[in-house]
Design a protein around this motif. Structure first.
Motif, PDB file in Angstrom:
ATOM      1  N   MET A 319     -16.143   0.059  -7.919  1.00 20.41           N
ATOM      2  CA  MET A 319     -15.227   1.327  -7.038  1.00 20.41           C
ATOM      3  C   MET A 319     -14.272   1.345  -6.920  1.00 20.41           C
ATOM      4  SD  MET A 319     -16.443  -0.700  -2.832  1.00 20.41           S
ATOM      5  CE  MET A 319     -15.491  -2.530  -3.502  1.00 20.41           C
ATOM      6  N   TYR A 320     -13.546   1.007  -8.128  1.00 21.42           N
ATOM      7  CA  TYR A 320     -11.898   0.798  -8.464  1.00 21.42           C
ATOM      8  C   TYR A 320     -11.702   2.367  -9.050  1.00 21.42           C
ATOM      9  CZ  TYR A 320      -7.431   0.076 -10.958  1.00 21.42           C
ATOM     10  OH  TYR A 320      -6.399  -0.355 -12.101  1.00 21.42           O
ATOM     11  N   GLU A 321     -12.621   3.171  -9.703  1.00 17.71           N
ATOM     12  CA  GLU A 321     -12.598   4.407 -10.106  1.00 17.71           C
ATOM     13  C   GLU A 321     -11.458   5.061  -8.919  1.00 17.71           C
ATOM     14  OE1 GLU A 321     -11.807   5.542 -12.978  1.00 17.71           O
ATOM     15  OE2 GLU A 321     -11.690   3.145 -13.817  1.00 17.71           O
ATOM     16  N   ASN A 322     -12.812   4.904  -7.461  1.00 14.06           N
ATOM     17  CA  ASN A 322     -12.175   6.188  -6.794  1.00 14.06           C
ATOM     18  C   ASN A 322     -11.575   4.860  -5.358  1.00 14.06           C
ATOM     19  OD1 ASN A 322     -13.954   8.225  -5.051  1.00 14.06           O
ATOM     20  ND2 ASN A 322     -14.898   7.415  -4.436  1.00 14.06           N
ATOM     21  N   THR A 323     -11.115   4.632  -6.080  1.00 13.19           N
ATOM     22  CA  THR A 323     -10.132   3.581  -4.987  1.00 13.19           C
ATOM     23  C   THR A 323      -8.315   3.481  -5.161  1.00 13.19           C
ATOM     24  OG1 THR A 323     -11.188   1.909  -4.206  1.00 13.19           O
ATOM     25  CG2 THR A 323      -9.343   0.941  -3.686  1.00 13.19           C
ATOM     26  N   TYR A 324      -7.906   4.017  -4.355  1.00  8.01           N
ATOM     27  CA  TYR A 324      -6.835   4.438  -3.364  1.00  8.01           C
ATOM     28  C   TYR A 324      -5.858   2.981  -3.792  1.00  8.01           C
ATOM     29  CZ  TYR A 324      -6.160   9.531  -3.847  1.00  8.01           C
ATOM     30  OH  TYR A 324      -6.487  10.802  -4.094  1.00  8.01           O
ATOM     31  N   ILE A 325      -5.220   2.567  -4.670  1.00  5.26           N
ATOM     32  CA  ILE A 325      -4.314   1.163  -4.441  1.00  5.26           C
ATOM     33  C   ILE A 325      -2.609   1.290  -4.114  1.00  5.26           C
ATOM     34  CG2 ILE A 325      -3.914  -1.313  -5.603  1.00  5.26           C
ATOM     35  CD1 ILE A 325      -6.695  -0.776  -6.963  1.00  5.26           C
ATOM     36  N   ILE A 326      -2.444   0.442  -3.159  1.00  5.25           N
ATOM     37  CA  ILE A 326      -0.746   0.995  -2.875  1.00  5.25           C
ATOM     38  C   ILE A 326      -1.097  -0.373  -2.424  1.00  5.25           C
ATOM     39  CG2 ILE A 326       0.636   1.649  -1.181  1.00  5.25           C
ATOM     40  CD1 ILE A 326      -1.247   3.317  -0.121  1.00  5.25           C
ATOM     41  N   PHE A 327       0.282  -0.905  -3.728  1.00  4.29           N
ATOM     42  CA  PHE A 327       0.957  -2.485  -3.656  1.00  4.29           C
ATOM     43  C   PHE A 327       2.626  -2.365  -3.502  1.00  4.29           C
ATOM     44  CE2 PHE A 327       3.351  -5.607  -5.573  1.00  4.29           C
ATOM     45  CZ  PHE A 327       2.005  -6.929  -4.949  1.00  4.29           C
ATOM     46  N   THR A 328       3.069  -3.009  -2.561  1.00  2.00           N
ATOM     47  CA  THR A 328       4.360  -2.337  -2.047  1.00  2.00           C
ATOM     48  C   THR A 328       4.537  -4.143  -1.204  1.00  2.00           C
ATOM     49  OG1 THR A 328       6.248  -1.440  -0.960  1.00  2.00           O
ATOM     50  CG2 THR A 328       4.145  -1.631   0.129  1.00  2.00           C
ATOM     51  N   SER A 329       5.703  -4.299  -0.392  1.00  2.00           N
ATOM     52  CA  SER A 329       6.719  -5.524  -0.393  1.00  2.00           C
ATOM     53  C   SER A 329       7.533  -4.601   1.086  1.00  2.00           C
ATOM     54  CB  SER A 329       7.077  -6.145  -1.087  1.00  2.00           C
ATOM     55  OG  SER A 329       7.101  -7.742  -0.162  1.00  2.00           O
ATOM     56  N   ASP A 330       7.697  -5.358   2.331  1.00  2.58           N
ATOM     57  CA  ASP A 330       7.971  -5.233   3.885  1.00  2.58           C
ATOM     58  C   ASP A 330       9.472  -5.392   3.275  1.00  2.58           C
ATOM     59  OD1 ASP A 330       8.360  -8.113   3.959  1.00  2.58           O
ATOM     60  OD2 ASP A 330       6.867  -8.078   5.318  1.00  2.58           O
ATOM     61  N   HIS A 331       9.692  -6.031   2.529  1.00  2.00           N
ATOM     62  CA  HIS A 331      11.343  -6.368   2.309  1.00  2.00           C
ATOM     63  C   HIS A 331      11.652  -6.672   1.845  1.00  2.00           C
ATOM     64  CE1 HIS A 331      11.999 -10.264   3.883  1.00  2.00           C
ATOM     65  NE2 HIS A 331      10.814  -9.731   4.882  1.00  2.00           N
ATOM     66  N   GLY A 332      12.772  -7.236   0.478  1.00  2.00           N
ATOM     67  CA  GLY A 332      13.047  -7.625  -0.811  1.00  2.00           C
ATOM     68  C   GLY A 332      14.008  -9.003  -0.280  1.00  2.00           C
ATOM     69  N   ASP A 333      14.485  -9.724  -1.307  1.00  2.00           N
ATOM     70  CA  ASP A 333      15.210 -11.221  -1.159  1.00  2.00           C
ATOM     71  C   ASP A 333      16.895 -10.813  -2.080  1.00  2.00           C
ATOM     72  OD1 ASP A 333      16.466 -13.387  -0.804  1.00  2.00           O
ATOM     73  OD2 ASP A 333      14.393 -13.919  -0.423  1.00  2.00           O
ATOM     74  N   ASN A 334      17.503 -10.615  -1.443  1.00  2.00           N
ATOM     75  CA  ASN A 334      19.161 -10.979  -2.884  1.00  2.00           C
ATOM     76  C   ASN A 334      19.111 -11.729  -3.731  1.00  2.00           C
ATOM     77  OD1 ASN A 334      20.784  -8.479  -1.481  1.00  2.00           O
ATOM     78  ND2 ASN A 334      20.325 -10.506   0.671  1.00  2.00           N
TER      79      ASN A 334
END
Length: 516
Positions: A319-334
C-alpha cells in the motif's frame, strides 16, 4: 401480447438491470482501489529542525529522513496557535482559532463546524483515528468510522483568571530538565490500552501505534480506500523514555541551543514574561541542559522507530506507493533557545514552527520547500488528495497538492498565527513570509526579524528606525485581516479575565516589563 413474449421482455429487463448493477459495482471497485489512501501522523511538541534531513548532525531519524527523500519537506511550516488543542482543532476544521472562537486547551471543540474526517468518510473512505486528538466535547464524534483516544482531556467551562501568569506560581520549568528512563522490556509491547504513567508518553503512544498497525493489517480485505489519523504525545515532556533511546545519545556531544541565557535580558519584554512564567530564572549547567536534550533527542528517535513500523506495514501490504503520508506536529518547543525551556507558546521559530513532510502518489521526491505554509492548509490539501470537490471561502488554507506534484510553484505567501493562552496576560499575532517575520504584541512594541539573514531571530529590526515603514506595512496587513484588540478581548472574556462590567483582571501593575 402473449405471456411468453412478456416473460422474454421481463427477463431481458432483469438481465439489463443486473448488468448495470454489475458494471456499477465493478466500476466502483476499480475506482475505490485506485483512489489513494491517506495516513496523517501528528506528534506533540516536536522541534521543527531536530531531524537528520533538516541538517541536525546528531539526531538519528532514518525513517523520517527516508520519508523526506521520498517526498517533499517544508522548512517553514507553522501552526495556527502553538498549543495542543487549538492547533489540532485548526487543522481539523481548516480555520484559524479566532474564526472558531476557540482559545485554549480544555475548551470544548465547536460542534457546528465540520472536520475533514467527516467529509472524507462521507466520500466513501473507511476512516479511523487512534491516539491523541485533544478534542473535548467531540471525543467519539470527530467523523471517523473508528475512533480510539489514548487520553481525553476533561472539558471545562473556563479556566478562570488563574490561567494567566501569576508571578507567585510559575510553571517550575526546572522539572523540564529532569530525565527518567525505563527498560522497554518492562512494558507490554502489544498493549492496546494506555499504560502506567511511569512509562511516560511511551505508554500512551505504544497502544496508539498498535491500533494503527492492526488497522493497516486489515485493509487488504477491505476494498475501500482508507484514511488514518495517528495522534502521538511524544516527544512532549516529561522527558521519560526507554533506556535504549537515551543510550543512543548518552556519549554524544549535543549541540547547545542558541541564545540560551537564563534569564535572558536581551529578548523582547513579552518573551521575558514567558521566561518568568517558565520559572527557570537560574542558568542551568551546560551539562544539565545537554542531558535534558539527550532525553528529548531519544524521544524523537523513539517516534522515528514508530513511524518506521507504520511504513514497514504499508510496504508489506503493498500500500505504500498508493498512500499519501503526512507527518507533522501540533507545535514545537523552544528547548532552551532564547532562554525559554519547556515553553511552546511563543512566536519564535522553535515554538510556532513544526516539521512537515508529505509523500505519496505523484509527489515530487527529495524536494525542499522554503515558502511558508500553515497546518490549516491540510484541510483543502486532504480534500484534493481524496478527490473531494469542496471549497469554503471562509477557510484560509491553500491546497498544497499542485505544489506537491510539481504542477504549481511554491510562491511566497504570508502565514498567520496567534496566541491567547497561558503565561501571558495579553495576546500576540504573527505574520510571516519568506523574508520577514512580524509579531504584534498587544500592549507592547512589535518585533520584526529578517528570516533570510537571521533565521535564529537574534536581531530584532523593530528597534531599528530604518524599518519603521515595514512595521507599518505589516500592522496594516494584520488589521486588514482582523481587529487584534477585539479578538484579544474575545479571548479574555472566555478566560474570565474581563468581568461583566468590563473590568480587566491582570496580575501585577503591568502585563509585562515595559520596553525601553
Amino acid at each position: 401480447m402473449n405471456s411468453k413474449f412478456k416473460n422474454i421482455r421481463f427477463t431481458r429487463f432483469r438481465l439489463a438491470v443486473c448488468l448495470v448493477i454489475f458494471y456499477s459495482l465493478s466500476t466502483y471497485q476499480i475506482f475505490a482501489q485506485n483512489k489513494p489512501n491517506i495516513l496523517f501522523i501528528c506528534t506533540d511538541e516536536q522541534h521543527p529542525a531536530i531531524s537528520g534531513f533538516r541538517g541536525n548532525p546528531v539526531v538519528k531519524t532514518p525513517n523520517l529522513d527516508a520519508l523526506a527523500a521520498d517526498g517533499m519537506y517544508f522548512t517553514r511550516a507553522y501552526v495556527a496557535s502553538p498549543v495542543c488543542a487549538p492547533s489540532r482543532a485548526a487543522y481539523m476544521f481548516g480555520k484559524h482559532i479566532h474564526q472558531l472562537n476557540y482559545w485554549y486547551n480544555g475548551q470544548a471543540w465547536p460542534k457546528d463546524e465540520v472536520t475533514w474526517a467527516t467529509r472524507v468518510t462521507q466520500s466513501g473512505y473507511y476512516t479511523a483515528h487512534y491516539g491523541k486528538m485533544d478534542s473535548p466535547g467531540l471525543y467519539g464524534k470527530l467523523g471517523f468510522n473508528e475512533e480510539w483516544n489514548s487520553a481525553e482531556r476533561p472539558e471545562r467551562i473556563s479556566p478562570g483568571p488563574d490561567m494567566r501568569f501569576d508571578p507567585e506560581h510559575p510553571r517550575l520549568a526546572k522539572g523540564h530538565l529532569e530525565v527518567k528512563t525505563f527498560d522497554i522490556n518492562e512494558y507490554t509491547i502489544d498493549a492496546y490500552t494506555a499504560g502506567p504513567k511511569k512509562y511516560g508518553q511511551y505508554a500512551v503512544d505504544r497502544p496508539s501505534i498498535n491500533h494503527a498497525l492492526r488497522f493497516l493489517e486489515n485493509r487488504n480485505s477491505d476494498k475501500k480506500p482508507w484514511m488514518l489519523h495517528v495522534g502521538l504525545l511524544m516527544p512532549h515532556w516529561p522527558i521519560t523514555l526507554p533506556q535504549k533511546y537515551y543510550d543512543m545519545y548518552a556519549n554524544v556531544d549535543i549541540p547547545m541551543p542558541h541564545d540560551a541565557k537564563f534569564p535572558n535580558k536581551n529578548i523582547h519584554p513579552a518573551l521575558q514574561h514567558f521566561q518568568k512564567w517558565d520559572g527557570l530564572d537560574e542558568q542551568p549547567s551546560e551539562e544539565k541542559l545537554k542531558n535534558a536534550l539527550r532525553g528529548y533527542y531519544g524521544m524523537i528517535s523513539c517516534v522515528d522507530d514508530m513511524l518506521g513500523e507504520l511504513i514497514t506495514e504499508l510496504k508489506k501490504n503493498g500500500m505504500y506507493e498508493n498512500t499519501y503520508i503526512i507527518f507533522t506536529s501540533d507545535h514545537g518547543d523552544n528547548l532552551g533557545e532564547h532562554g525559554l525551556m519547556g515553553n511552546k507558546h511563543t512566536p519564535m521559530e522553535a515554538s510556532v514552527a513544526v516539521p512537515l513532510v508529505i509523500t505519496g502518489p505523484r509527489v515530487k521526491q527529495g524536494v525542499k520547500i522554503e515558502t511558508p505554509v500553515s497546518l490549516v492548509d491540510m484541510y483543502p490539501t486532504i480534500m484534493n488528495m481524496a478527490g473531494i470537490n469542496y471549497t469554503d471561502p471562509e477557510m484560509p488554507g491553500k491546497n498544497l497538492l499542485p505544489i506537491l506534484e510539481g504542477k504549481e510553484a511554491a510562491n511566497d505567501r504570508t502565514v498567520f498565527s496567534e496566541w491567547h493562552g497561558l503565561g501571558f496576560p495579553a495576546s500576540w499575532y504573527m505574520l510571516v513570509n519568506e523574508k520577514y517575520k512580524y509579531i504584534y504584541y498587544e500592549r507592547d512594541r512589535p518585533s520584526l526579524f529578517d528570516m533570510e539573514n537571521d533565521p535564529k531571530e537574534l536581531n530584532d529590526l523593530a528597534l531599528n528606525d530604518d524599518y519603521s515603514y515595514k512595521l507599518k506595512e505589516f500592522e496594516t496587513e494584520l488589521k486588514n485581516r482582523i481587529d487584534p484588540v477585539k479578538v484579544a478581548q474575545m479571548a479574555r472574556k472566555y478566560h474570565k479575565l474581563i468581568t461583566d462590567d468590563g473590568k480587566e483582571l491582570i496580575f501585577g501593575e503591568a502585563p509585562f516589563p515595559k520596553s525601553k
